[in-house]
Design a protein around this motif. Structure first.
Motif, PDB file in Angstrom:
ATOM      1  N   THR A  17       3.793   7.134   5.214  1.00 38.69           N
ATOM      2  CA  THR A  17       3.934   7.605   6.590  1.00 38.69           C
ATOM      3  C   THR A  17       4.854   6.662   7.350  1.00 38.69           C
ATOM      4  O   THR A  17       4.806   5.444   7.142  1.00 38.69           O
ATOM      5  N   LYS A  33       2.565   4.124  -5.860  1.00 36.97           N
ATOM      6  CA  LYS A  33       2.505   5.531  -5.449  1.00 36.97           C
ATOM      7  C   LYS A  33       3.817   6.255  -5.729  1.00 36.97           C
ATOM      8  O   LYS A  33       3.830   7.484  -5.859  1.00 36.97           O
ATOM      9  N   HIS A  65       0.844  -1.197   0.000  1.00 29.31           N
ATOM     10  CA  HIS A  65       0.000   0.000   0.000  1.00 29.31           C
ATOM     11  C   HIS A  65       0.881   1.249   0.000  1.00 29.31           C
ATOM     12  O   HIS A  65       0.648   2.184  -0.748  1.00 29.31           O
ATOM     13  N   GLY A  83       2.670   4.001   9.265  1.00 29.61           N
ATOM     14  CA  GLY A  83       1.915   3.098   8.393  1.00 29.61           C
ATOM     15  C   GLY A  83       2.816   2.146   7.636  1.00 29.61           C
ATOM     16  O   GLY A  83       2.542   0.934   7.563  1.00 29.61           O
ATOM     17  N   ASP A  84       3.882   2.664   7.059  1.00 30.02           N
ATOM     18  CA  ASP A  84       4.782   1.796   6.300  1.00 30.02           C
ATOM     19  C   ASP A  84       5.482   0.787   7.205  1.00 30.02           C
ATOM     20  O   ASP A  84       5.671  -0.381   6.828  1.00 30.02           O
ATOM     21  N   HIS A 120      -0.650   9.227  -4.672  1.00 25.71           N
ATOM     22  CA  HIS A 120      -1.749   8.564  -3.968  1.00 25.71           C
ATOM     23  C   HIS A 120      -3.056   8.896  -4.680  1.00 25.71           C
ATOM     24  O   HIS A 120      -3.401  10.060  -4.865  1.00 25.71           O
ATOM     25  N   SER A 164       1.721   3.881   2.245  1.00 19.02           N
ATOM     26  CA  SER A 164       1.045   5.160   2.545  1.00 19.02           C
ATOM     27  C   SER A 164       2.014   6.332   2.591  1.00 19.02           C
ATOM     28  O   SER A 164       1.616   7.485   2.474  1.00 19.02           O
ATOM     29  N   ASP A 175      -6.055   8.002  -3.605  1.00 16.07           N
ATOM     30  CA  ASP A 175      -7.171   7.962  -2.654  1.00 16.07           C
ATOM     31  C   ASP A 175      -7.981   6.676  -2.840  1.00 16.07           C
ATOM     32  O   ASP A 175      -7.459   5.590  -2.685  1.00 16.07           O
ATOM     33  N   LEU A 209      -9.188   3.722   4.291  1.00 21.66           N
ATOM     34  CA  LEU A 209      -9.175   4.741   5.337  1.00 21.66           C
ATOM     35  C   LEU A 209     -10.069   4.354   6.507  1.00 21.66           C
ATOM     36  O   LEU A 209      -9.851   4.775   7.635  1.00 21.66           O
TER      37      LEU A 209
END
Length: 296
Positions: free
Chosen positions: A41, A71, A37, A44-45, A76, A39, A78, A142
């Protein structure tokens, strides 16, 4: 089917359940690419990579499984982020290429790639040798929904029964004259390069394409004849080219706007689809005039 990839399993939000690879009856060591994914961050990663390590650690040698995120290439998207990663992975499996990631120099300090088999590719690589190509796709919503999809190379296509003798009717249509010409050009280029079975091309165009108002058709018994007929359509104002006979009359009816029973020409059990160029959408730009400052 050789041009397609197969989704082995979709595992959505199953805390404490089986790993996706186990659900798909795929050994984690077979997976040679994971689309994360990603993200962007630190938290998050780090959590995502740690979770992947729980499944893949010890399943394969160090730096044997590529880890990436689309990404890095397109940002991103969304709500469309998950499907973008899936599309990338399906294409990677199809073409047998490990795609690179942009702008990567080193992992974040919170991410320990050495704890598992992962590495981040920065250049395109050939897919490692193996019995089949298998990849994983992770996506985080999300709202807290997690999904993991395992994508695998399809099994070899079973030999099809030999098709009957031609000629074959190849219908092509589009929304505008310009798009029709573009579609004919793309078909001509594809047939000249890929040289697919003409019976497969005819069935795919007839049963797998929507009919639009601007139409053209080719009737041909073999690939060289089809290419010559397409050249006629592209070099003249003709909308039908190729062999004569009853099939050409059917082509004339279709080009004139009448319906054709394609299933009569391609009965069930005799049809084999093939990959063909997609619709040549005509691009249109719509600019928004900048706000004029000062008195009007």
């Amino acid at each position: 089917m050789a041009h397609r990839s197969r989704l082995s399993t979709i595992l959505i939000d199953v805390p404490g359940g089986e790993a996706p690879a186990a659900t798909a009856e795929v050994a984690p060591g077979e997976v040679r690419f994971v689309e994360g994914h990603g993200s962007g961050t630190p938290l998050g990663d780090a959590i995502e990579v740690a979770a992947l390590h729980e499944v893949y650690a010890g399943a394969a040698p160090a730096e044997s499984t590529a880890l990436g995120s689309v990404k890095t290439n397109i940002g991103h998207l969304d709500a469309a982020a998950g499907i973008a990663g899936l599309i990338k992975t399906v294409l990677a499996v199809r073409h047998g290429v490990i795609p690179p990631n942009l702008h990567f120099t080193r992992p974040h300090p919170e991410i320990d790639l050495t704890a598992g088999p992962f590495y981040v590719p920065t250049k395109a690589r050939d897919w490692p040798d193996g019995a089949r190509r298998v990849a994983g796709v992770s996506a985080f919503g999300l709202g807290g929904t997690n999904a993991h999809v395992v994508v695998e190379q399809p099994p070899p296509a079973e030999p099809a029964d030999p098709p009957g003798e031609g000629p074959w009717l190849l219908p092509v249509s589009a929304r505008t004259p310009a798009a029709l010409r573009a579609a004919l050009t793309r078909q001509r280029t594809h047939l000249a390069g890929a040289a697919p079975a003409l019976s497969d091309v005819a069935a795919t165009l007839a049963l797998g394409r929507r009919a639009f108002a601007h139409r053209a058709a080719v009737v041909a018994a073999d690939l060289p004849a089809a290419l010559s007929a397409l050249d006629v359509l592209l070099d003249t104002d003709a909308r039908i080219a190729g062999d004569g006979g009853p099939l050409r009359e059917t082509a004339a009816d279709w080009v004139a706007g009448r319906d054709v029973d394609w299933h009569e020409l391609h009965p069930d059990g005799t049809v084999r689809r093939t990959g063909l160029p997609t619709y040549p959408f005509q691009r249109r730009r719509h600019w928004i005039d900048p706000v004029q400052k000062g008195p009007r």
